[in-house]
Write a protein that holds these residues in place. Structure first.
Motif, PDB file in Angstrom:
ATOM      1  N   MET A  71      20.689 -69.823-132.901  1.00  0.00           N
ATOM      2  CA  MET A  71      21.157 -69.669-131.325  1.00  0.00           C
ATOM      3  C   MET A  71      19.859 -69.037-130.913  1.00  0.00           C
ATOM      4  O   MET A  71      18.689 -69.202-130.344  1.00  0.00           O
ATOM      5  N   THR A  72      20.038 -70.768-129.918  1.00  0.00           N
ATOM      6  CA  THR A  72      18.749 -70.870-128.525  1.00  0.00           C
ATOM      7  C   THR A  72      19.356 -69.212-127.252  1.00  0.00           C
ATOM      8  O   THR A  72      20.250 -69.001-127.196  1.00  0.00           O
ATOM      9  N   LYS A  73      17.908 -69.534-127.145  1.00  0.00           N
ATOM     10  CA  LYS A  73      17.676 -67.980-126.202  1.00  0.00           C
ATOM     11  C   LYS A  73      17.599 -68.540-125.224  1.00  0.00           C
ATOM     12  O   LYS A  73      16.988 -69.454-124.629  1.00  0.00           O
ATOM     13  N   THR A  74      18.469 -68.141-123.931  1.00  0.00           N
ATOM     14  CA  THR A  74      17.939 -68.428-123.028  1.00  0.00           C
ATOM     15  C   THR A  74      17.681 -67.723-122.092  1.00  0.00           C
ATOM     16  O   THR A  74      17.112 -66.379-121.607  1.00  0.00           O
ATOM     17  N   LYS A 131      12.516 -75.286-122.173  1.00  0.00           N
ATOM     18  CA  LYS A 131      12.898 -76.588-123.158  1.00  0.00           C
ATOM     19  C   LYS A 131      11.932 -77.322-124.380  1.00  0.00           C
ATOM     20  O   LYS A 131      12.772 -77.281-124.895  1.00  0.00           O
ATOM     21  N   LYS A 132      10.562 -77.462-124.200  1.00  0.00           N
ATOM     22  CA  LYS A 132      10.482 -77.777-124.431  1.00  0.00           C
ATOM     23  C   LYS A 132       9.378 -77.030-125.621  1.00  0.00           C
ATOM     24  O   LYS A 132       9.313 -77.602-126.750  1.00  0.00           O
ATOM     25  N   GLY A 162      11.753 -74.873-126.967  1.00  0.00           N
ATOM     26  CA  GLY A 162      12.876 -74.314-127.317  1.00  0.00           C
ATOM     27  C   GLY A 162      14.130 -73.348-126.764  1.00  0.00           C
ATOM     28  O   GLY A 162      14.834 -73.132-127.386  1.00  0.00           O
ATOM     29  N   TYR A 163      14.109 -73.006-125.967  1.00  0.00           N
ATOM     30  CA  TYR A 163      14.907 -72.095-125.361  1.00  0.00           C
ATOM     31  C   TYR A 163      15.627 -72.723-123.969  1.00  0.00           C
ATOM     32  O   TYR A 163      15.223 -74.038-123.845  1.00  0.00           O
ATOM     33  N   SER A 164      16.434 -72.389-123.813  1.00  0.00           N
ATOM     34  CA  SER A 164      17.339 -72.787-122.730  1.00  0.00           C
ATOM     35  C   SER A 164      17.097 -72.299-121.590  1.00  0.00           C
ATOM     36  O   SER A 164      17.079 -70.653-121.423  1.00  0.00           O
ATOM     37  N   ASP A 220      18.982 -63.988-122.218  1.00  0.00           N
ATOM     38  CA  ASP A 220      18.274 -62.968-122.852  1.00  0.00           C
ATOM     39  C   ASP A 220      17.175 -62.411-122.510  1.00  0.00           C
ATOM     40  O   ASP A 220      16.220 -61.488-122.700  1.00  0.00           O
ATOM     41  N   GLU A 260       4.902 -69.164-124.438  1.00  0.00           N
ATOM     42  CA  GLU A 260       5.272 -69.326-125.977  1.00  0.00           C
ATOM     43  C   GLU A 260       4.684 -68.028-127.097  1.00  0.00           C
ATOM     44  O   GLU A 260       6.050 -68.172-127.300  1.00  0.00           O
ATOM     45  N   HIS A 287       7.952 -65.479-127.689  1.00  0.00           N
ATOM     46  CA  HIS A 287       8.003 -64.830-129.476  1.00  0.00           C
ATOM     47  C   HIS A 287       7.478 -64.017-129.587  1.00  0.00           C
ATOM     48  O   HIS A 287       8.545 -63.668-130.855  1.00  0.00           O
TER      49      HIS A 287
END
Length: 125
Positions: free
Chosen positions: A1-4, A23-24, A26-28, A48, A112, A116
């Protein structure tokens, strides 16, 4: 599930860049240009993580953190994202509310790694 990740900053170019970077990697991204609007948005959908600038109007980042407490939302994780030098006495009342401080300008790699590491540490518990 994508984290916001919600970015709260009154500088529109910064918001745009941060939204694209998130977005690049991988997050919303939810980008909001002032603290009051961010507080209202949080009541609708809790992110999140919040990336919070300190030097904003009409309320600054410290006031935003105070409002989070008043609203019972101080458990939301907050990373400061600021160009401001922060003195120890300024941050002392907020130490337990802030998980990390990112100094502007933030590189893609720095962002990032910070995100992470944060999300990885939460999944380990």
């Amino acid at each position: 599930m994508t984290k916001t990740v919600m970015v709260v900053d009154d500088d529109i170019p910064n918001l745009t860049v941060m939204g694209l970077l998130l977005k690049k990697i991988g997050y919303s991204a939810i980008t909001i240009h002032n603290g009051w609007d961010a507080l209202a948005a949080i009541k609708e959908k809790k992110p999140d993580l919040i990336l919070l600038d300190l030097m904003m109007t009409p309320i600054d980042g410290w006031q935003f953190l105070d409002e989070l407490r008043k609203e019972g939302l101080s458990r939301l994780p907050v990373m400061l994202f600021t160009a401001k030098y922060i003195r120890d006495e300024e941050i002392a009342p907020y130490k337990k509310d802030i998980i990390q401080i990112l100094q502007k300008p933030v590189s893609l790699r720095e962002l990032e790694v910070a995100l992470h590491d944060f999300f990885q540490s939460r999944s380990d518990t």
